[in-house]
Design a protein around this motif. Structure first.
Motif, mmCIF file in Angstrom:
data_model
loop_
_atom_site.group_PDB
_atom_site.id
_atom_site.type_symbol
_atom_site.label_atom_id
_atom_site.label_comp_id
_atom_site.label_asym_id
_atom_site.label_seq_id
_atom_site.Cartn_x
_atom_site.Cartn_y
_atom_site.Cartn_z
ATOM 1 N N ASN D 164 0.551 -1.019 -0.016
ATOM 2 C CA ASN D 164 -0.422 -0.192 -0.375
ATOM 3 C C ASN D 164 1.141 0.805 -0.254
ATOM 4 O O ASN D 164 0.735 2.383 -0.612
ATOM 5 N N MET D 165 1.769 1.424 0.861
ATOM 6 C CA MET D 165 3.035 2.273 0.823
ATOM 7 C C MET D 165 3.853 2.616 -0.416
ATOM 8 O O MET D 165 3.410 4.152 -1.131
ATOM 9 N N LEU D 166 4.287 1.393 -1.042
ATOM 10 C CA LEU D 166 5.042 1.927 -1.794
ATOM 11 C C LEU D 166 4.358 2.586 -3.165
ATOM 12 O O LEU D 166 5.089 2.856 -4.446
ATOM 13 N N ALA D 167 2.507 1.714 -2.827
ATOM 14 C CA ALA D 167 1.862 1.895 -4.446
ATOM 15 C C ALA D 167 1.366 3.218 -4.018
ATOM 16 O O ALA D 167 1.009 4.096 -5.386
ATOM 17 N N ASN D 168 1.574 4.157 -3.357
ATOM 18 C CA ASN D 168 1.046 5.765 -3.400
ATOM 19 C C ASN D 168 2.507 6.536 -2.257
ATOM 20 O O ASN D 168 2.351 6.856 -1.019
ATOM 21 N N LEU D 169 3.218 7.111 -3.417
ATOM 22 C CA LEU D 169 4.448 7.708 -2.916
ATOM 23 C C LEU D 169 4.609 8.620 -2.905
ATOM 24 O O LEU D 169 5.609 9.483 -3.202
ATOM 25 N N GLU D 170 3.391 9.586 -3.533
ATOM 26 C CA GLU D 170 3.629 11.076 -3.852
ATOM 27 C C GLU D 170 3.829 11.753 -2.577
ATOM 28 O O GLU D 170 4.522 12.557 -3.224
ATOM 29 N N ASP D 171 3.316 11.749 -1.492
ATOM 30 C CA ASP D 171 3.648 12.242 -0.718
ATOM 31 C C ASP D 171 4.784 11.736 0.665
ATOM 32 O O ASP D 171 4.237 11.002 1.159
ATOM 33 N N PRO D 172 6.263 12.493 -0.009
ATOM 34 C CA PRO D 172 7.155 11.767 0.784
ATOM 35 C C PRO D 172 6.853 11.728 2.845
ATOM 36 O O PRO D 172 7.928 11.005 3.895
ATOM 37 N N ALA D 173 6.125 12.634 3.248
ATOM 38 C CA ALA D 173 5.733 12.794 4.912
ATOM 39 C C ALA D 173 5.747 11.870 5.111
ATOM 40 O O ALA D 173 4.714 11.081 6.447
ATOM 41 N N SER D 174 4.601 11.148 4.282
ATOM 42 C CA SER D 174 3.839 9.381 5.122
ATOM 43 C C SER D 174 4.610 8.351 4.958
ATOM 44 O O SER D 174 3.677 7.559 5.699
ATOM 45 N N ILE D 175 5.181 8.673 4.502
ATOM 46 C CA ILE D 175 6.387 7.856 4.655
ATOM 47 C C ILE D 175 6.633 6.949 5.476
ATOM 48 O O ILE D 175 5.784 5.777 5.773
ATOM 49 N N GLY D 176 7.344 7.380 6.519
ATOM 50 C CA GLY D 176 8.187 6.897 7.896
ATOM 51 C C GLY D 176 6.285 6.501 8.932
ATOM 52 O O GLY D 176 6.589 5.251 8.869
#
Lengths: 254, 254, 254, 254, 254
Positions: D164-176
């Motif tokens: 889920n995270m990798l498919a939605n990498l647009e917002d870098p702040a949300s990765i962590g």
């Protein structure tokens, strides 16, 4: 060779190659040094652990059990029932002239015709069964060793690649391809272990179980013939070793 | 020493070194502190788990089974058949003057010449077989322990390197080389475990199986000689323990 | 205590600490909360799985087998040979006055002097041997459990650290040190498992094997004394359980 | 309930929660969907592998062995010695009126009073012992299955989160934070496996060993009473099964 | 089919799908080529290791044990007690007309009515029990093989995806989605292994244990009927094999 084995190999390699080609170029997946370190290194480790004669012997056992048809206890039981009828009609010496394909059954009959005591026949045949199992276990263990070693060699290859890459990080553009190549040995190791060697090791185990079942039927059958049981009793006893649906319905033998 | 073992070691180390040199500089792969923590640490753990005398004893067992030729049951059977002929022609006491290379067979013959009851001979020889196996298992377990511990020491070394690196991230240029060094202990651990110690442990297991087979042939053979069986029966019994293609065709013995 | 054990611990910890200090500051590797979660958590899990009395009992067994000298079957055989000579010269009741250090041998002699039937002596001693093994297995299992649990607690600690770090990524400079601390629990877990608990578990297993060998020698020896065998026969039998090079050459006992 | 178990759980969870709170906010570690997929998914897999009745039965066995006090062979031996004195003084029928707490010992005495032959009493009691072990093994296997499955469900949850995270990498702040949540299932799985289910499985195994030891004492003791041995002999035999320091020094019973 | 199995599958897949949908779009988790390489590749490996007939046979065994109700020893004991009463009242030949559902019990009764000696009845039935276990083990091993192979195929798929991704790093935006797809095969492999194949393998093992318990009750029961024991003794003996709370309280049978 079991047709299933061929289908299995074609299918598994086809699927892996297909998935490679769908996502990119298969050329990126071919790297001779990587293949050398995984396949060659794994085989080299097998030479360390086992004398060369035994490696070759085990490979031959493996080849035989893959190419030869497995034992068929139902067929063996049928033969034994016919032999027991002959023995009861014409005496046990009449078995001398019977042609029997199964070498183990033939040996058992020869011992019976020679007039050895029952217990000694059973003991000699059991020794042969046990020593067959020990030889087969050796072949199985070789392939299990290959299965366990291949991923380790793959990991060693990947570590070598990673260290090389990390020691030369100046060119960022080369990181991706270098890491791709480093991962290839892990991939090769996994394919060698889980698609090639693992299933062979398992198949050898199953073949040993089949042959053990067949030889047990022979031991019990020869014992019953020497004891002079009639065919109906023998049939009851031997067929108890088959799956219910594998029990032949040959009325004439009973 | 088995020639296969030498070939195996040369080949596996050659392949690993070759793959290193193809991709970079071998100097980057040599790090004495890393080697110390993996090799030294693994051996130190072996000292914790086993008394020093036993470590040295096990290493000696390992060395012996690697350098000495393995047991040859077919040869042993031939000797036993000759001895059984002598015993039948000249009486069991005639065996006293026979020169026999195999120390275990010699002990069995001495007990037979001494006139011990059959059951007692078998029991004494079996105790010796069982205690040989227990000693060998000890050697195998030591090398299995080394094989299991080496990757753990490699991981400990890598963790130490990673923590050091992560605690000092100020200089980005140093990250790559620091991580390369950190990975070296994992690489050393894998090579020590999967190329050096693992195959030795396996080889020891196979050698034990060979020696067990040989000693079993001796136990059965001495038993048959004392019992006074003729050579043909003994041959039939003992050869059942060999692979069909390993059975000698010496007509004169039968 | 085995001197090898001390050397092993000093060497392994020395190497790990040395490799830490070569690459950085040892202060970065000391973190009390990390140590608490790994060491404390692992011991807490041991309390869950075993009653407190048994944990303490197992620890005591472990301490004993580490600090006490292991059994010496060669010494025991020598004592038994002397006792058998006494028994043949002066009758079995003369053994009552012999002082014997080994408590198990003493018990066997007491049963023999009491005139119990041979089979019953053997049975009672065997029960004692079996129950010794069961108690020791308990201690081994505890240390194997600690060895298996410590890396898991290390991983749990690292996961806690990673989640905390990932949830607070605002300050990039803190990432490295935070991750370094997170990795410490994995390092602690690995050291506790592979350097401390694993080798102890292995050592306990070996000590049990030693003690089993020694008690078996006692059981066979007492049996032979009661049976009235002469020392030469007893020596032959019992020494078959020793490694060939461990067999004493004491001519006077034979 | 064993006090050690409570202490163990309080301590291990306390340490984990403490280490969480030292490094950050415990709220970041609570995620109901993650808990659902790990705990719920693991239990769901248990329903697949075992009929519902047996799951509940095994849980009950587990609960009983955790809450009930374990067997006390030393106590059982004391009771048996008193019973044997009664039987020798007043005849075996006098045992009919004895009140015995241990249901298994009571059954053995009933069979003895009923006058069944010794061999049959032993056989019936042994069947009961074997079937107790089989039932307990079932419970142990269930908890081992839970222990093995929980980390797998944790990994599945983490993979779902990563994809889920990798498919939605647009917002870098949300990765962590996304990755922190993804790791929670791995953490939950590890805690469920290594802190909760693993120690219970081990504890069940130990309890089975305790109960086996106790039932063996009963079987041997009833056998000795029927045989008419005197208390001193019985004591000698039965106490051989206890650890030397657990052997009671009750002079009056001997 | 066991209702628990259905509930287990619905629950586990529901939880996984639910956790997917909470965090993102389920479409991102569906990838036919990934599914092909994991599911297809795993099944292809099963074809390599086992003859096609045996794969199908094992699947059928698995299906049967999942859809059929498990054996009920308590019910079998009740039937045996009724039969033993009939046999004592009207003679053993009266059992010929009894209708018995359990095919194995029916075979045992037929052998008893045929007047075979007790030992031979027991032997024939035991052979059938052993060969049932061997067939079932084959099915269990197939599913264990699938469980072990599925994660490996998942890893192979992920490696293929990673190498493809790393070889084409030009477009940074594609890295995330490419890695998400690469991870899907690992996810599929984990679900196939730990949610589908693992629990089935475990369930097969438990079913075999149930059937073994039931067949053992039949063997002991037929033996007791032939021996002419009265129902009370038979009940005592057979019920010792049940859990205390599973023992029926049918007063009329005793």
């Amino acid at each position: 060779m079991d047709i299933a084995t061929i289908i299995g190999y074609v299918l598994s390699f086809g699927l892996i190659i297909g998935s490679i080609m769908m996502g990119g170029d298969i050329v990126a997946f071919i790297d001779v040094p990587s293949a050398l370190i995984v396949v060659g290194g794994t085989i080299a480790c097998a030479f360390i652990m086992e004398s060369m004669g035994n490696v070759l012997g085990a490979v031959k056992v493996a080849k035989n059990t893959l190419t030869q048809k497995g034992a068929n206890p139902a067929e063996t039981i049928k033969t034994i029932l016919e032999l027991s009828n002959t023995a009861r009609r014409e005496g046990i010496l009449a078995l001398e002239n019977q042609k029997v394909d199964d070498a183990f059954l033939a040996k058992g009959l020869r011992l019976a015709v020679d007039g050895l005591p029952r217990e000694e026949i059973r003991e000699t045949l059991t020794v042969e069964l046990v020593s067959m199992k020990q030889r087969h276990v050796r072949g199985q263990k070789l392939f299990k060793f290959l299965k366990d070693t291949a991923p380790s060699m793959g990991m060693i290859g990947t570590l070598v690649g990673l260290v090389n890459m990390l020691a030369n990080l100046e060119d960022p553009a080369s990181i991706g391809p270098a890491m791709a190549v480093a991962l290839l040995t892990t991939l090769y190791g996994a394919v060698m272990a889980f698609v090639v060697c693992g299933p062979i090791a398992e198949k050898l185990e199953r073949r040993t179980a089949d042959e053990t079942a067949n030889m047990t039927v022979v031991i019990e059958g020869v014992d019953a013939i020497v004891k002079g049981h009639n065919a109906a009793v023998i049939k009851d006893r031997l067929q108890a070793r088959l799956a219910p649906n594998a029990r032949p319905q040959d009325q004439e033998a009973a």
